[in-house]
Write a protein that holds these residues in place. Sequence first.
Motif, PDB file in Angstrom:
ATOM      1  N   GLU A  17      31.147  24.495  26.673  1.00  0.00           N
ATOM      2  CA  GLU A  17      30.032  25.265  26.116  1.00  0.00           C
ATOM      3  C   GLU A  17      30.532  26.403  25.240  1.00  0.00           C
ATOM      4  O   GLU A  17      30.071  26.592  24.106  1.00  0.00           O
ATOM      5  N   TYR A  18      31.497  27.174  25.757  1.00  0.00           N
ATOM      6  CA  TYR A  18      32.022  28.312  25.004  1.00  0.00           C
ATOM      7  C   TYR A  18      32.750  27.850  23.736  1.00  0.00           C
ATOM      8  O   TYR A  18      32.664  28.506  22.681  1.00  0.00           O
ATOM      9  N   LYS A  20      32.152  25.106  22.025  1.00  0.00           N
ATOM     10  CA  LYS A  20      31.140  24.666  21.054  1.00  0.00           C
ATOM     11  C   LYS A  20      30.483  25.862  20.385  1.00  0.00           C
ATOM     12  O   LYS A  20      30.276  25.882  19.167  1.00  0.00           O
ATOM     13  N   ASN A  21      30.155  26.894  21.188  1.00  0.00           N
ATOM     14  CA  ASN A  21      29.566  28.109  20.619  1.00  0.00           C
ATOM     15  C   ASN A  21      30.503  28.746  19.608  1.00  0.00           C
ATOM     16  O   ASN A  21      30.084  29.206  18.537  1.00  0.00           O
ATOM     17  N   HIS A  24      30.609  27.211  16.275  1.00  0.00           N
ATOM     18  CA  HIS A  24      29.390  27.459  15.501  1.00  0.00           C
ATOM     19  C   HIS A  24      29.202  28.935  15.167  1.00  0.00           C
ATOM     20  O   HIS A  24      28.116  29.366  14.806  1.00  0.00           O
ATOM     21  N   ASP A  26      29.664  31.730  17.198  1.00  0.00           N
ATOM     22  CA  ASP A  26      29.440  32.691  18.281  1.00  0.00           C
ATOM     23  C   ASP A  26      30.756  32.892  19.024  1.00  0.00           C
ATOM     24  O   ASP A  26      31.159  32.080  19.856  1.00  0.00           O
ATOM     25  N   THR A  28      31.543  35.310  21.082  1.00  0.00           N
ATOM     26  CA  THR A  28      31.359  36.223  22.218  1.00  0.00           C
ATOM     27  C   THR A  28      32.325  35.907  23.353  1.00  0.00           C
ATOM     28  O   THR A  28      32.931  36.806  23.939  1.00  0.00           O
ATOM     29  N   HIS A  29      32.457  34.643  23.667  1.00  0.00           N
ATOM     30  CA  HIS A  29      33.291  34.237  24.806  1.00  0.00           C
ATOM     31  C   HIS A  29      34.627  33.635  24.369  1.00  0.00           C
ATOM     32  O   HIS A  29      35.352  33.084  25.206  1.00  0.00           O
ATOM     33  N   HIS A  31      37.564  31.234  22.604  1.00  0.00           N
ATOM     34  CA  HIS A  31      37.853  29.805  22.599  1.00  0.00           C
ATOM     35  C   HIS A  31      38.709  29.491  23.825  1.00  0.00           C
ATOM     36  O   HIS A  31      39.927  29.592  23.787  1.00  0.00           O
TER      37      HIS A  31
END
Length: 276
Positions: A17-18, A20-21, A24, A26, A28-29, A31
Motif C-alpha cells: 500500500e505504501y 503504491k502511494n 503516485h 504520496d 508520507t510513508h 518506500h
Amino acid sequence: MKEYRYFTTMSKERCDEYKKNFEHGDVTHGHPVRLENENVENWYPKTFAEKVDNILLHLNSRIRHMGEYVKLPKEEMISCLFVDRYDYKDGNHKKRTDDAIQAQMNYMIKFLVDRNYILSPQSWNGGENDRPITLSPEGYARVDAIQKNTANGKNVLVAMKFGDDTKKLREMIRQGIMSAGYVAIFIDEVEHNDFITPELLKYIRDSKFVVVDLSHQNNGAYFEEGYAMGLGKPVIQLCKKDVRLHFDIAQKNTIIWETEEEIPERLKNRIIATID
C-alpha cells in the motif's frame, strides 16, 4: 523526487500500500522494503563480538576523514550501539526507561574506549547524546580485519532476472538461502548512492558465495556469474528444466528445477553440502 526507501517488518499488504502511494506521489510513508523475520534474525548479531564489529563498521562509514569526530543523532546512536529499548515477557513488550537506555549506551561506549577502538573526550560542551566519537588507529585496524574477512560472513548475492514474473522465484531462492543460515542480497533491494554496476560488483566481492538463476537467459546474470568465478567465489547455479544453458557453463553442476516450490530444499541442501 527522492526515494525514501527503508527496511521494515510491516505486513506485506501495508508495504504494498505504501509503495503504491509513493509511486503516485504520496511520500508520507516513504518506500518500504519488507524484511521477513528470518532476515532480521540472520542479520542481527548473535554475540557481543559481532555487535562490536558492526558498530565499528558503521562508525567507519560515517567518518569521512581519519581523526574526524562525528556526533550521531540520538536515534542513530541507540541503533548503532544495539541498545535494547524494550523488555519482552510472555509475548508482550514494555519500553525501558530513558535511564536504562542511557546506561546501555554508556556501557558500550566505555567498552569501546577501554579497548581503544574509539576516541571520545571525557567531557564536552553538550548533552550525553551528542558525544563526539572517532575511530582510533586500533579501531581502524579492526575495521580492516573485518572487511578483509567479509567473505567469511553471511551475505550471498543472488543474480537473476528481476520482474513481476520472477517474484515467486525470488522468494523461493531467498527461502532456500535463509534456511541454510545465510542472507540473500538482491541488488534491487539495496539502498545505494553509486551507479548500480560498481555497487553490484562490490556485493559480489563481499559475498561468501553467489547464487545464479539462468532460467531467463539473462545477460546480467551471466556477467555476474563470470565476475564471481573470476574472483574465485563459489557459484551455485540454478536453471529451469528445458532451458538451454550457454555452452561455456553447460557442464557445470546445476540445480535443474521444474517448479519454484522445489527450490528452497534443494538449494539449502546444496549450500550445506558445498559451502559449509
